[in-house]
Scaffold this motif. Sequence first.
Motif, short mmCIF file in Angstrom:
data_model
loop_
_atom_site.label_atom_id
_atom_site.label_comp_id
_atom_site.label_asym_id
_atom_site.label_seq_id
_atom_site.Cartn_x
_atom_site.Cartn_y
_atom_site.Cartn_z
N VAL A 460 57.07 67.33 28.33
CA VAL A 460 57.47 67.90 29.62
C VAL A 460 57.46 69.42 29.55
CG1 VAL A 460 59.40 68.15 31.23
CG2 VAL A 460 58.80 65.89 30.33
N ILE A 461 57.99 69.98 28.45
CA ILE A 461 58.00 71.44 28.29
C ILE A 461 56.58 71.99 28.25
CG2 ILE A 461 58.62 73.31 26.72
CD1 ILE A 461 61.05 71.64 25.90
N LEU A 462 55.70 71.32 27.51
CA LEU A 462 54.31 71.76 27.42
C LEU A 462 53.66 71.75 28.79
CD1 LEU A 462 51.75 72.55 25.88
CD2 LEU A 462 51.38 70.11 25.42
N HIS A 463 53.85 70.66 29.51
CA HIS A 463 53.25 70.56 30.85
C HIS A 463 53.78 71.67 31.76
CE1 HIS A 463 51.41 68.66 34.35
NE2 HIS A 463 52.56 68.85 35.00
N ALA A 464 55.09 71.94 31.69
CA ALA A 464 55.68 72.98 32.52
C ALA A 464 55.15 74.36 32.13
CB ALA A 464 57.20 72.94 32.39
N LEU A 465 55.01 74.57 30.84
CA LEU A 465 54.50 75.87 30.37
C LEU A 465 53.09 76.11 30.91
CD1 LEU A 465 54.82 77.25 26.76
CD2 LEU A 465 52.65 77.35 27.95
N LEU A 466 52.23 75.11 30.78
CA LEU A 466 50.85 75.28 31.24
C LEU A 466 50.79 75.44 32.75
CD1 LEU A 466 49.00 72.68 28.97
CD2 LEU A 466 49.26 75.13 28.62
N SER A 467 51.68 74.76 33.45
CA SER A 467 51.68 74.84 34.91
C SER A 467 52.15 76.19 35.40
CB SER A 467 52.58 73.74 35.50
OG SER A 467 52.12 72.46 35.10
N ARG A 468 53.01 76.86 34.63
CA ARG A 468 53.61 78.11 35.07
C ARG A 468 52.77 79.34 34.72
NH1 ARG A 468 59.31 78.39 32.47
NH2 ARG A 468 59.28 80.42 33.52
N LEU A 469 51.78 79.18 33.85
CA LEU A 469 50.97 80.35 33.48
C LEU A 469 50.17 80.82 34.68
CD1 LEU A 469 49.55 79.54 29.92
CD2 LEU A 469 51.00 81.49 30.54
N PRO A 470 50.37 82.05 35.15
CA PRO A 470 49.59 82.55 36.29
C PRO A 470 48.11 82.66 35.93
CG PRO A 470 51.51 83.94 35.86
CD PRO A 470 51.36 83.03 34.69
N ASP A 471 47.25 82.39 36.91
CA ASP A 471 45.82 82.49 36.67
C ASP A 471 45.42 83.87 36.17
OD1 ASP A 471 45.49 79.87 37.36
OD2 ASP A 471 44.52 80.27 39.30
N GLU A 472 46.13 84.92 36.63
CA GLU A 472 45.75 86.28 36.22
C GLU A 472 45.95 86.48 34.72
OE1 GLU A 472 49.05 89.27 37.34
OE2 GLU A 472 49.35 87.55 38.66
N TYR A 473 46.89 85.75 34.11
CA TYR A 473 47.08 85.86 32.67
C TYR A 473 45.88 85.32 31.91
CZ TYR A 473 52.09 87.00 33.10
OH TYR A 473 53.29 87.59 33.36
#
Length: 552
Positions: A460-473
């Motif tokens: 769940v943490i991994l999925h949340a981390l990937l989901s929260r990374l802004p495209d600009e990063y």
Amino acid sequence: MNTGSTAPKVLIVGAGPTGLTLGINLLRAGVPCRVIDKLPERQPHSRALGLHARTLEIFDAMGVLEAVRAEARPLARIRVHGEKGPLLDLEFGDLTSPFPELLCCPQPRLEAVLEQRYRRLGGELWRGAELLEASQDGSGVTAVVRRDGQETVLGTQLLVGADGAHSRVRDLLGLPFEGHDYREHFLLADVDWTPPDLADDAFHGFMLAEGNLAAIPMPEGWRLVISENGDPDDEDGEPRLEAFQERLRAALGEQVPVPERARWMSRFTIQRRLVSHYRRNRILLAGDACHVQSPLGAQGMNTGIGDAFNLAWKLVLFCRGYGGGKLLDSYQQERRPVAEDMLRGVDALSRASLVRARALRGARDSLIKLAGGRPQMTRRLVRRASQLDVHYRHSPLVDAGPDAEMGWRHQGPLPGDRVPDAVLVSQRDGGERRVQALLRQPLHHLLVQLGEEPDHRSRVILHALLSRLPDEYLNELRVTVISRGDLELDPPRGAMARAVHLWRDEHGAFEAAFGDASRLWLMRPDGHLAYRAPLTDADYLFAYLERMLRGA
């Protein structure tokens, strides 16, 4: 006076290994630059030869290592000889690096390889172009360059002086270059010679009553370096081959066949100097323009290449509007202590090797032989010489996150350390991958380490981390998820699909180097660790990325 038709974002003064390394790494990241050099053509001879393991890792990232290998001779060890025989072997094969060796590559050959790579990336090189003046303001640098008898004005965002010990850029900045000259003088000769009793895969150093001798196998022939006894001959005169022949007989015996002619001979005096500042606003210095030292230990050229690799990614981010002055300040904060430490070590080595008193020579040789019998000590010496231990733990750019007081501080690299290598397996195609090979993409790399069997919370943490990374990063960041077995992960969408890779730690190599829990490791474009934290503390990671990748 002409005005340059195109304005590079970075103007590099000096087409040696430091300047070309910087240029290549800027172009790899899409930042246009121009290199200028006062000399009309490359120098055919140079004292610099040795390329250590850390430099080979840098060259692998730059895509030039195999071309450099083709111009070089690999050496497996350094062998130190005293008056009564061998004292110490320093073996490179035990290094924890993908390239555990020393490459002997004459600097002109290295520069030819680097120049070819630079030009293939679209780099522009002006030879016979002398920097006359440079001025700067808050928006950029204006340089006046004389080329083909005409003066040209070049505008650029940043200027880097990689123009050697007699740096024009350093002089224009008025920066002190403090230190001292050694009293000893040295002679150098490149000879066609096949010694009968010297291993041709080792760097040989002889410390004799008559003076020192270094014998180094080159791609063709050998290089000989000797210390001169007493006052040197007229420095305008040519060195005598007889001096080398006498020293060889003292080291190897009267019957040894000696070289009858030299391809090149030179005399030099060694210095120890360090510049006061690596940066004045938009003008920076690198390589020998910052530090010069004895050639013992083959540290100077490698340190300059390390300067350039450290500086390049910071200039890239600055040119893209990230980091501001604090990012540029970190260059001196990280690299000047490295030069200070290198100069102290080389100075101690030089002074010990030049001891003249018989009692002191005997004590020195006994200590060296004692060290040679302690494998742990010799491994530490080799790592230090190979620059694998260079770190930036006290840099303001690195962060331990909330784990600073946790018990796993000594598991894996600390923030600022060189990230260890490990062989992993791609979950996509089953092919082997190396952590160090990620540096071939000049970006930040987030390594997400999962336990052997990730639990539901970790997923769940991994999925949340990937989901929260802004495209600009994702213009500056790639994500590699590392697990012990195959990991089922919902396919990332959009830009994230290109930025995320799944690898298996099939043989436990990553766990052995980094520890055995679920953690986050952020590797900088120069291969050093920027940030580390437990997987559960991803919020702190986002705060770090916000500081690094959001505006000036």
